[in-house]
Design a protein around this motif. Structure first.
Motif, mmCIF file in Angstrom:
data_model
loop_
_atom_site.group_PDB
_atom_site.id
_atom_site.type_symbol
_atom_site.label_atom_id
_atom_site.label_comp_id
_atom_site.label_asym_id
_atom_site.label_seq_id
_atom_site.Cartn_x
_atom_site.Cartn_y
_atom_site.Cartn_z
ATOM 1 N N TYR A 1 46.052 33.299 -1.609
ATOM 2 C CA TYR A 1 47.159 32.440 -1.236
ATOM 3 C C TYR A 1 47.742 31.807 -2.501
ATOM 4 O O TYR A 1 47.007 31.232 -3.309
ATOM 5 C CB TYR A 1 46.698 31.327 -0.290
ATOM 6 C CG TYR A 1 46.235 31.822 1.074
ATOM 7 C CD1 TYR A 1 46.781 32.970 1.654
ATOM 8 C CD2 TYR A 1 45.267 31.130 1.790
ATOM 9 C CE1 TYR A 1 46.364 33.408 2.903
ATOM 10 C CE2 TYR A 1 44.846 31.561 3.039
ATOM 11 C CZ TYR A 1 45.402 32.706 3.592
ATOM 12 O OH TYR A 1 44.992 33.130 4.820
ATOM 13 N N SER A 2 49.050 31.954 -2.678
ATOM 14 C CA SER A 2 49.703 31.354 -3.844
ATOM 15 C C SER A 2 51.172 31.201 -3.515
ATOM 16 O O SER A 2 51.637 31.649 -2.467
ATOM 17 C CB SER A 2 49.560 32.267 -5.069
ATOM 18 O OG SER A 2 50.307 33.461 -4.858
ATOM 19 N N VAL A 3 51.910 30.613 -4.434
ATOM 20 C CA VAL A 3 53.341 30.444 -4.202
ATOM 21 C C VAL A 3 54.017 31.816 -4.125
ATOM 22 O O VAL A 3 54.989 32.016 -3.395
ATOM 23 C CB VAL A 3 53.956 29.532 -5.291
ATOM 24 C CG1 VAL A 3 53.882 30.189 -6.651
ATOM 25 C CG2 VAL A 3 55.382 29.165 -4.945
ATOM 26 N N PHE A 4 53.430 32.817 -4.808
ATOM 27 C CA PHE A 4 54.031 34.161 -4.777
ATOM 28 C C PHE A 4 53.802 34.827 -3.430
ATOM 29 O O PHE A 4 54.703 35.445 -2.860
ATOM 30 C CB PHE A 4 53.451 35.016 -5.908
ATOM 31 C CG PHE A 4 53.664 34.399 -7.249
ATOM 32 C CD1 PHE A 4 54.941 34.312 -7.791
ATOM 33 C CD2 PHE A 4 52.597 33.849 -7.965
ATOM 34 C CE1 PHE A 4 55.152 33.713 -9.027
ATOM 35 C CE2 PHE A 4 52.805 33.255 -9.193
ATOM 36 C CZ PHE A 4 54.085 33.186 -9.727
ATOM 37 N N SER A 5 52.564 34.692 -2.891
ATOM 38 C CA SER A 5 52.329 35.314 -1.583
ATOM 39 C C SER A 5 53.165 34.612 -0.517
ATOM 40 O O SER A 5 53.647 35.233 0.424
ATOM 41 C CB SER A 5 50.833 35.286 -1.224
ATOM 42 O OG SER A 5 50.379 33.967 -1.048
ATOM 43 N N LEU A 6 53.384 33.314 -0.709
ATOM 44 C CA LEU A 6 54.226 32.582 0.238
ATOM 45 C C LEU A 6 55.660 33.111 0.191
ATOM 46 O O LEU A 6 56.278 33.416 1.219
ATOM 47 C CB LEU A 6 54.196 31.086 -0.095
ATOM 48 C CG LEU A 6 54.931 30.165 0.870
ATOM 49 C CD1 LEU A 6 54.304 30.216 2.249
ATOM 50 C CD2 LEU A 6 54.934 28.734 0.348
ATOM 51 N N ALA A 7 56.172 33.293 -1.038
ATOM 52 C CA ALA A 7 57.542 33.785 -1.197
ATOM 53 C C ALA A 7 57.670 35.200 -0.627
ATOM 54 O O ALA A 7 58.617 35.507 0.106
ATOM 55 C CB ALA A 7 57.915 33.779 -2.672
ATOM 56 N N ARG A 8 56.691 36.057 -0.961
ATOM 57 C CA ARG A 8 56.739 37.442 -0.478
ATOM 58 C C ARG A 8 56.782 37.462 1.050
ATOM 59 O O ARG A 8 57.556 38.181 1.670
ATOM 60 C CB ARG A 8 55.517 38.192 -0.982
ATOM 61 C CG ARG A 8 55.826 39.656 -1.276
ATOM 62 C CD ARG A 8 54.720 40.385 -2.027
ATOM 63 N NE ARG A 8 53.412 39.901 -1.773
ATOM 64 C CZ ARG A 8 52.583 39.351 -2.679
ATOM 65 N NH1 ARG A 8 52.911 39.201 -3.840
ATOM 66 N NH2 ARG A 8 51.393 38.922 -2.390
ATOM 67 N N ASN A 9 55.920 36.642 1.681
ATOM 68 C CA ASN A 9 55.867 36.645 3.140
ATOM 69 C C ASN A 9 57.086 35.966 3.763
ATOM 70 O O ASN A 9 57.490 36.321 4.864
ATOM 71 C CB ASN A 9 54.576 35.992 3.627
ATOM 72 C CG ASN A 9 53.408 36.949 3.542
ATOM 73 O OD1 ASN A 9 53.281 37.838 4.377
ATOM 74 N ND2 ASN A 9 52.581 36.794 2.532
ATOM 75 N N ALA A 10 57.675 35.050 3.031
ATOM 76 C CA ALA A 10 58.892 34.421 3.537
ATOM 77 C C ALA A 10 60.000 35.468 3.626
ATOM 78 O O ALA A 10 60.759 35.522 4.594
ATOM 79 C CB ALA A 10 59.300 33.272 2.628
#
Ligand code: FAD
Ligand code: ZN
Lengths: 122, 416
Positions: B3-12
Motif C-alpha cells: 500500500y502506497s500513494v502510488f498503488s492508491l493512484a493506480r487503483n483510483a
C-alpha cells in the motif's frame, strides 16, 4: 446475568448487594502432610474456569451477610439455585466432584443426583 | 501488494475495482510447522513475527470466528507502558517501541496516536504512589512526568477539579502513550503474515488437541484434523477451555469487561485520561465518539455481554470525573471475555508438554501488549525458550511464589 438473586434469608435481591468470592468446588486443604504445598497452590491459584454450569461462593454483603452458594451458567447467565453455604456437606460442597488430580480431562460433572438429593428446583 | 500513494493512484485510475483482498482464505494444509490457536491480535502478531523475524513461514492461525471478532476488536484501544514491576515494565516498553514503528513495518495504517495518557490522583497518598510509579518508569528509561493542576487545567478544562471529597490534585502523564485503531491491528498483522506465507484460517474452531507419547501431533478442528510440529495457544478469554484439551488447568478465570461509545461530537478530549477514585478511562475516537470503560462486572462469564449495575457504576464514575459528560448520549455498549490471571500479569511460556506453548492471562490490558506479546511468543516458540523480556511471565510462578501482582490484590481475579 440474572439481575435478581433469591437469597434464602432475604428473598429477591439485586446482584450488586453481593460480593462474589468465586469457585465453590475448591476445598481448603489442611496444613500438615507431604503434598500440602501442591494442594494449597491448587486451592489458591488453579481454577476449573467452567464454561457452563458452575457453583460459586457469594457473600450477601449488603443484606444478611451470610455466605451462599450460587449455581449458575457462565454462558447463559441463568441462575439455577441459591443455598446457604452451611447447608452443603463438606466434600460435596460443589458442582464439581472433589478434585484429586490436577489433570481432570472431561468437564462433564454429576450435578443432577446431588441436586435431587437437596430437593432443589430449577 | 504494497500500500502506497502510488498503488492508491493506480487503483483510483481504474475506479478502485482492482483492489485485492488483504489476505487469502486458504484451505488448511495437512500439516504445519507451527499452528497458533486464536486469530486475535496476539495470535496474528505471533504468526507475523514467526515469519518475519524467525523465517518460519509454514504456519497456520486457526480462528473459530472472524478476524477482529474477539477482544482485539472490542477493547478501548489504550496503549501505554506505565507499569511498576521489573518483570512487566521492560516488556510493555518494548511493546510501545514496536507500536511506534509498526505501521511502516507491516505497511498498514493502524492510526497509532501517541496523544498521551494521564492517570489522575486525588490525595497525597495517591500522589506518592504515582510519583513512585513514575520514578520506576524513568529508572527503566520510560517517559513519565507529574502534571500539577495548572498543567491539567490547560489540557483538560472539563475535569471536575473541585470535587469536595475527591479534588483532582494532579496526574501522571506518559506522553508516548495513546490509542490505536484496534481492528486495523488485527488486519495489519493478518495481511503482513499472509504476505509472508502464513495461512490465516477463519471459521475453524479447535475442538481437541491430539497427543502421542506426550507430544502434541495436531489439533482436531471443525474443518478436520490438522497436524503440527509445534502448537501455540493464544485464545485470550477462552484460554482455559483450549488448555483443558491438553489436560492443563490454568491459574485463570474468565470475566466480562464492558465498553461504551457515545454519539460522535466535535473534538473535545485530546488525551486518554483515567480516574483515580473509581475505575474509569476515556478517550475520543477520530470519528468523534467518546470511548470509555471501567471495571469488569465481577462474576465469571463467557457471555461477551455484561449487566446494568456495571453500566450504572461506570457512568457514575464518568460523571464524577467529567460532569458535562451527562450531555452526551451513549450509542453502543458491548462486552468481551477477559482471561484474568491470579496475579493480574500475563503468561508467555512453555507448558511442561514438550511442543505446546501458552500465551494467556492478559486481563483487560492485553491490547497494548499485542506487538510485544507476538514478538516474545514467536521467540519462545522458535527457540523453545523464552526471551529475556518474557522470562518472568512464567506459568509456574504461582507455584514458586514469584507472582507479579502490580496492584497487590492477591489471587482474586475480580479485584485486579
Ligand atoms: C471492553 C474491553 C476493553 C479493553 N480495553 C483495553 C485497553 O484499553 N487497553 C489494553 O491494552 N487492553 C484492553 N483490553 C484487553 C485486550 O483487548 C485483550 O487483552 C487482548 O485483545 C487479548 O488478546 P487477543 O487480541 O489475542 O484476544 P482475542 O481477539 O479475543 O483473540 C482470541 C481469539 O481466539 C479465538 N478462539 C478461542 N477459542 C478458540 C478455539 N477453540 N478455536 C479457534 N479459535 C479460538 C477467539 O475467537 C478469538 O478471536 C480490553 C478488552 C475488552 C473486552
Ligand atoms: Zn441475604
Amino acid at each position: 446475568m440474572a439481575y435478581l438473586i433469591n437469597c434464602p434469608h432475604c428473598g429477591q435481591r439485586t446482584t450488586d448487594e453481593f460480593y462474589i468470592k468465586g469457585d465453590a468446588s475448591k476445598q481448603r486443604p489442611g496444613t500438615i502432610g507431604d503434598d500440602t504445598m501442591n494442594q494449597w497452590h491448587d486451592y489458591v491459584h488453579i481454577r476449573d474456569n467452567v464454561r457452563g454450569r458452575t457453583a460459586e461462593h457469594w457473600h450477601h454483603t449488603g443484606g444478611c451477610r451470610q455466605w451462599l452458594v450460587v449455581e449458575r451458567d457462565t454462558v447463559s447467565h441463568e441462575v439455577y439455585a441459591v443455598a446457604p453455604a452451611s447447608s452443603r456437606t463438606p466434600g460435596k460442597t460443589s458442582a464439581t466432584p472433589a478434585r484429586k488430580s490436577a489433570a481432570r480431562k472431561t468437564p462433564a460433572r454429576n450435578t443432577t443426583s446431588r441436586k435431587t438429593a437437596r430437593g432443589e428446583k430449577k | 501488494m504494497k500500500y502506497s500513494v502510488f498503488s492508491l493512484a493506480r487503483n483510483a485510475l481504474s475506479g478502485h475495482k482492482n483492489w485485492q483482498p488483504a489476505w487469502r482464505s486458504p484451505d488448511p494444509k495437512p500439516e504445519y510447522d507451527v499452528i497458533i490457536v486464536g486469530g486475535g491480535g496476539h495470535g496474528l502478531a505471533t504468526a507475523y513475527y514467526l515469519a518475519k523475524v524467525h523465517g518460519i513461514t509454514n504456519v497456520a492461525v486457526l480462528e473459530k470466528g472472524y478476524l477482529g471478532g474477539g477482544n482485539v476488536g472490542r477493547n478501548t484501544t489504550i496503549i501505554r507502558s506505565n507499569y511498576l514491576l521489573p518483570g512487566n515494565n521492560p516488556f510493555y516498553e518494548k511493546s510501545l517501541q514496536l507500536w511506534e514503528g509498526l505501521e511502516q513495518d507491516f505497511n498498514f495504517n493502524a492510526m497509532v496516536s501517541q496523544r498521551g495518557v494521564v492517570n489522575l490522583f486525588h490525595s497525597d497518598g495517591q500522589r506518592d504512589a504515582f510519583v513512585r510509579r513514575g520514578n520506576a518508569m524513568r529508572i527503566h528509561g520510560v517517559d513519565a512526568e507529574i502534571l500539577d493542576t495548572h498543567a491539567l487545567r490547560e489540557l483538560m478544562p472539563f475535569l471536575n477539579f473541585n470535587d469536595g471529597r475527591f479534588p483532582i490534585m494532579g496526574g501522571l502523564m506518559q506522553r508516548r502513550g495513546g490509542t490505536v485503531r484496534h481492528d486495523a491491528v488485527a488486519w495489519g498483522f493478518a495481511r503482513g503474515a499472509d504476505m509472508r506465507g502464513v495461512d490465516v484460517i477463519q471459521h475453524c474452531e479447535v475442538t481437541g488437541i491430539r497427543r502421542e507419547k506426550g507430544r502434541v501431533v495436531g489439533v482436531e478442528t471443525s474443518r478436520g484434523f490438522i497436524g503440527c510440529k509445534k502448537l501455540g495457544l493464544a485464545a485470550a478469554g477462552n484460554s482455559s477451555t483450549v488448555a483443558k484439551m491438553a489436560g492443563l488447568e490454568l491459574p485463570i478465570e474468565s470475566h466480562v469487561l464492558q465498553a461504551f461509545v457515545s454519539e460522535g461530537i466535535k473534538p473535545w478530549i485530546d488525551n486518554v485520561v483515567t480516574f483515580g477514585v473509581g475505575h474509569f478511562y476515556i478517550s475520543q475516537s477520530d470519528k468523534g465518539g467518546l470511548v470509555f470503560g471501567g471495571d469488569i462486572d465481577g462474576y465469571n462469564s463467557y457471555a461477551q455481554r455484561g449487566n446494568l449495575p456495571t453500566v450504572e457504576h461506570v457512568v457514575e464514575c464518568g460523571l464524577a470525573m467529567i460532569p458535562s459528560l451527562s450531555r452526551a448520549r451513549v450509542l453502543r455498549s458491548w462486552g468481551g471475555i477477559m482471561d484474568m490471571s491470579m496475579d493480574g500479569s500475563p503468561i508467555i511460556d512453555k507448558t511442561g508438554i514438550d511442543n505446546l506453548y501458552l500465551n494467556a492471562g492478559w486481563c483487560y490490558g492485553g491490547f497494548k501488549a499485542t506487538p510485544a506479546s507476538g514478538w516474545c511468543f514467536a521467540h519462545t516458540i522458535a527457540n523453545d525458550a523464552p526471551h529475556e523480556l518474557n522470562s518472568q511471565m512464567r506459568l509456574d510462578r504461582f507455584r514458586t511464589g514469584y507472582v507479579m501482582d502490580e496492584t497487590a490484590h492477591g489471587a482474586q481475579p475480580n479485584l485486579h
